[in-house]
Write a protein that holds these residues in place. Structure first.
Motif, short mmCIF file in Angstrom:
data_model
loop_
_atom_site.label_atom_id
_atom_site.label_comp_id
_atom_site.label_asym_id
_atom_site.label_seq_id
_atom_site.Cartn_x
_atom_site.Cartn_y
_atom_site.Cartn_z
N ASP A 1 36.34 28.74 16.79
CA ASP A 1 35.32 27.97 17.52
C ASP A 1 35.55 26.46 17.43
O ASP A 1 34.86 25.69 18.10
CB ASP A 1 33.92 28.28 16.97
CG ASP A 1 33.52 29.72 17.22
OD1 ASP A 1 33.99 30.30 18.22
OD2 ASP A 1 32.75 30.27 16.41
N TRP A 2 36.52 26.05 16.61
CA TRP A 2 36.70 24.62 16.36
C TRP A 2 38.16 24.23 16.61
O TRP A 2 39.09 24.93 16.22
CB TRP A 2 36.33 24.28 14.91
CG TRP A 2 34.87 24.51 14.62
CD1 TRP A 2 34.27 25.71 14.37
CD2 TRP A 2 33.85 23.53 14.58
NE1 TRP A 2 32.92 25.53 14.17
CE2 TRP A 2 32.63 24.20 14.29
CE3 TRP A 2 33.83 22.14 14.73
CZ2 TRP A 2 31.42 23.53 14.17
CZ3 TRP A 2 32.63 21.46 14.61
CH2 TRP A 2 31.44 22.15 14.33
N ILE B 1 26.84 27.40 20.13
CA ILE B 1 26.88 26.80 18.79
C ILE B 1 26.32 25.38 18.83
O ILE B 1 25.51 24.99 17.99
CB ILE B 1 28.32 26.80 18.24
CG1 ILE B 1 28.83 28.24 18.10
CG2 ILE B 1 28.38 26.08 16.89
CD1 ILE B 1 30.28 28.34 17.69
N VAL B 2 26.75 24.61 19.82
CA VAL B 2 26.29 23.23 19.96
C VAL B 2 24.77 23.17 20.06
O VAL B 2 24.12 22.26 19.52
CB VAL B 2 26.94 22.58 21.20
CG1 VAL B 2 26.35 21.19 21.47
CG2 VAL B 2 28.46 22.47 21.02
N ALA B 3 24.15 24.13 20.73
CA ALA B 3 22.70 24.14 20.95
C ALA B 3 21.90 24.32 19.66
O ALA B 3 20.69 24.07 19.63
CB ALA B 3 22.32 25.23 21.94
N ILE C 1 38.63 24.11 7.78
CA ILE C 1 37.48 24.96 8.10
C ILE C 1 36.65 25.24 6.85
O ILE C 1 35.42 25.29 6.89
CB ILE C 1 37.94 26.27 8.77
CG1 ILE C 1 38.50 25.99 10.17
CG2 ILE C 1 36.79 27.27 8.86
CD1 ILE C 1 37.49 25.49 11.18
N GLU C 2 37.33 25.41 5.70
CA GLU C 2 36.60 25.62 4.44
C GLU C 2 35.74 24.40 4.11
O GLU C 2 34.62 24.54 3.62
CB GLU C 2 37.59 25.90 3.30
CG GLU C 2 38.12 27.33 3.27
CD GLU C 2 37.01 28.35 3.12
OE1 GLU C 2 36.09 28.13 2.29
OE2 GLU C 2 37.03 29.37 3.85
N VAL D 1 36.33 19.74 16.28
CA VAL D 1 35.41 19.62 17.42
C VAL D 1 35.07 21.00 17.96
O VAL D 1 35.95 21.84 18.17
CB VAL D 1 36.03 18.76 18.54
CG1 VAL D 1 35.11 18.70 19.75
CG2 VAL D 1 36.32 17.35 18.04
N CYS D 2 33.77 21.22 18.17
CA CYS D 2 33.28 22.46 18.77
C CYS D 2 32.58 22.12 20.09
O CYS D 2 31.70 21.26 20.12
CB CYS D 2 32.31 23.17 17.83
SG CYS D 2 31.56 24.66 18.56
N GLN D 3 32.96 22.82 21.16
CA GLN D 3 32.34 22.60 22.46
C GLN D 3 31.72 23.87 23.03
O GLN D 3 31.41 23.93 24.21
CB GLN D 3 33.38 22.03 23.44
CG GLN D 3 33.96 20.70 22.97
CD GLN D 3 34.86 20.05 24.00
OE1 GLN D 3 34.40 19.54 25.03
NE2 GLN D 3 36.17 20.07 23.75
#
Length: 507
Positions: free
Chosen positions: A387-388, A279-281, A373-374, A273-275
């Motif tokens: 970031d995650w 990045i989300v945009a 992540i890979e 999950v990235c918040q």
């Protein structure tokens, strides 16, 4: 402990989206029936229905490649895709009815428009996706779907996925604006709030310990108050077991013949999950890929825009895992205690037949964060580990039973098991699950209340206008339903354009 027995018309076990949907439908059909709900957790929608325990996809086959199968002759079978799409239309119609009749408020608190996309790489998969697009595009249920294998167009659709991507093989995607992101946790809580305001007795922190058949055909339940440690007894003419992974044990305790020989295999899920807003945009879509060879259908990788509490984030996954628990907040003994003399050979046969799945799950459990992540970098080439975050999602219990395909067959769908007299029903299985809750609960009503269906038909059609009609035979009805539901749910504006949030994408 009290031996006094409380009588009610309907008992719902579990306060998830399925019980919430069935209770809401029955309250519309027969408002004077008494309903009691028992939930072992402290609130509604805390297990599989919770917004952090599922991907929130409004499953309508717009992007899920495993719902369309390529035959030996190269043709694409879209029958399952059509079925799932039609079932989701039932859900949208019922939700629209609830909004229009002021049963629930603020639909944007649980549903928003998010484009659905499929993304593939490699010559073989690109050819498959194009054939899939051509087959679906001829069907009015999938009107508006686009296909592109042009990297410049894909950069406009999915800039986060295209940035720094080395294109060494053909790539392609399909896109359709009418997809949705659904907060099933919020919807579940809304439905139970409405039920509670209409004299439904909802008891949280109450666990059903036993279910037995009474001489008069009703069902007696032994229920423990987890706060006080006391036990109470309740009876009902009709019982629905909607306890997610916990349903199998309760079905077994009921002793109905229809539940014998059925086993369950738990699969856990995890998401990255990235918040981070910047990045989300850069991503606004639910993008589904193809599952790895040997992976179960529920492990199809996808990168999703999620809207939770009016805040956007990105989910990637799911990564499969294994736990013997049947519920996220369950017991480590759930799996072993579900094995009974009646399903032992079925379970053993399933184990022998699914060695590849077992190997896959072991591999998933052993993955490090960097390895996850890979996998994410197949979708987001420049993804950075910091970031995650890793989030543990819910448990899903897949049905194991003997079928025409053989003994110990692992099922990946959703199934209703009911007694011959319709006095008790249980919901087992997983995906597409919550998205098709209305269709599945309508199946429960039809199977369990056949004598009342004719009298209820006009009300059912008021709640679900397409009930009794075949959508594919009536393209105008499809268009009318889309217009009605999308506007009622706030998915489109007056011009009929989908109300997706605007983003300033940067490449």
């Amino acid at each position: 402990m009290s031996n006094q027995q409380t009588k009610t018309d309907v008992i719902l076990i579990g306060a998830g989206i399925m019980s919430a949907t069935l209770g809401s439908m029955l309250k519309e059909l027969v408002p004077d029936w008494t309903i009691t709900v028992f939930e072992r957790r402290a609130g509604a929608g805390e297990e599989s229905s919770n917004e952090w325990n599922n991907a929130g996809t409004g499953h309508s086959s717009l992007c899920e490649l495993n719902y369309t199968v390529e035959g030996p002759d190269g043709s694409i079978d879209i029958s399952k895709a059509v079925k799932v799409n039609e079932e989701y239309q039932f859900s949208k119609q019922f939700w629209s009815y609830l909004v229009n009749s002021k049963r629930i408020q603020n639909p944007r608190d649980f549903i928003v428009a998010v484009p659905h996309m499929s993304f593939v790489q490699g010559e073989t998969d690109v050819a498959f996706l194009k054939k899939r697009y051509e087959a679906l595009s001829e069907n009015p249920l999938f009107q508006g779907m686009e296909f592109s294998d042009d990297p410049e167009q894909l950069m406009k659709w999915i800039p986060l996925m295209m940035k720094e991507r080395r294109i060494e093989q053909p790539i392609a995607a399909t896109r359709i604006e009418s997809g949705t992101d659904v907060n099933f946790g919020a919807l579940t809580r809304m439905l139970f709030d409405h039920l509670e305001s209409n004299q439904t007795d909802i008891r949280f922190k109450h666990q059903v310990e036993d279910i037995t058949r009474a001489r008069d055909g009703s069902w007696d339940l032994k229920v423990q108050n987890l706060d006080k440690g006391t036990t109470s007894h309740h009876s009902a003419k009709f019982v629905f077991i909607g306890g997610g992974g916990g349903s199998l044990h309760l079905l077994q305790k009921s002793g109905i013949p229809e539940g014998k020989g059925i086993g369950g295999f738990p699969v856990s899920g995890l998401f990255m999950v990235c918040q981070k807003p910047d990045i989300v945009a850069k991503h606004h879509a639910k993008v589904y890929g193809k599952a790895a060879v040997g992976a179960p259908p529920m492990s199809v990788p996808h990168l999703d825009t999620r809207v939770i509490d009016q805040k956007e984030s990105l989910f990637f996954g799911p990564f499969a895992g294994f736990s013997p628990k049947f519920l996220k907040f369950g017991s480590m003994f759930d799996l072993i205690t579900s094995v009974k003399p009646g399903n032992l050979t079925t379970m053993l046969a399933a184990g022998a037949k699914n060695l590849q799945l077992t190997k896959y799950l072991i591999g998933q459990v052993m993955l490090s964060k960097e390895q996850r992540i890979e996998a994410l970098r197949e979708f987001v080439p420049d993804a950075k580990s910091e970031d995650w975050d890793l989030v543990v999602a819910g448990q899903r219990v897949q049905i194991i039973k003997d079928t025409a395909a053989g003994k110990g067959t692992l099922q990946f769908g959703t199934e209703v098991i009911s007694s011959a007299d319709g006095s008790i029903a249980a919901l087992l299985g997983a995906s597409p699950g919550a998205s098709t809750a209305v269709s599945v609960m309508l199946e429960v009503i039809i199977k369990c209340f056949p004598q009342q269906i004719k009298a209820w038909e006009s009300k059912i059609k008021e709640m679900i206008p397409s009930y009794g009609a075949t959508l594919l035979d009536n393209p105008k009805l499809i268009q009318d339903i889309h217009t009605l539901t999308d506007r009622s749910l706030g998915l489109t504006n007056e011009a009929g354009e989908y109300e997706t949030q605007k983003h300033a994408f940067t490449s």
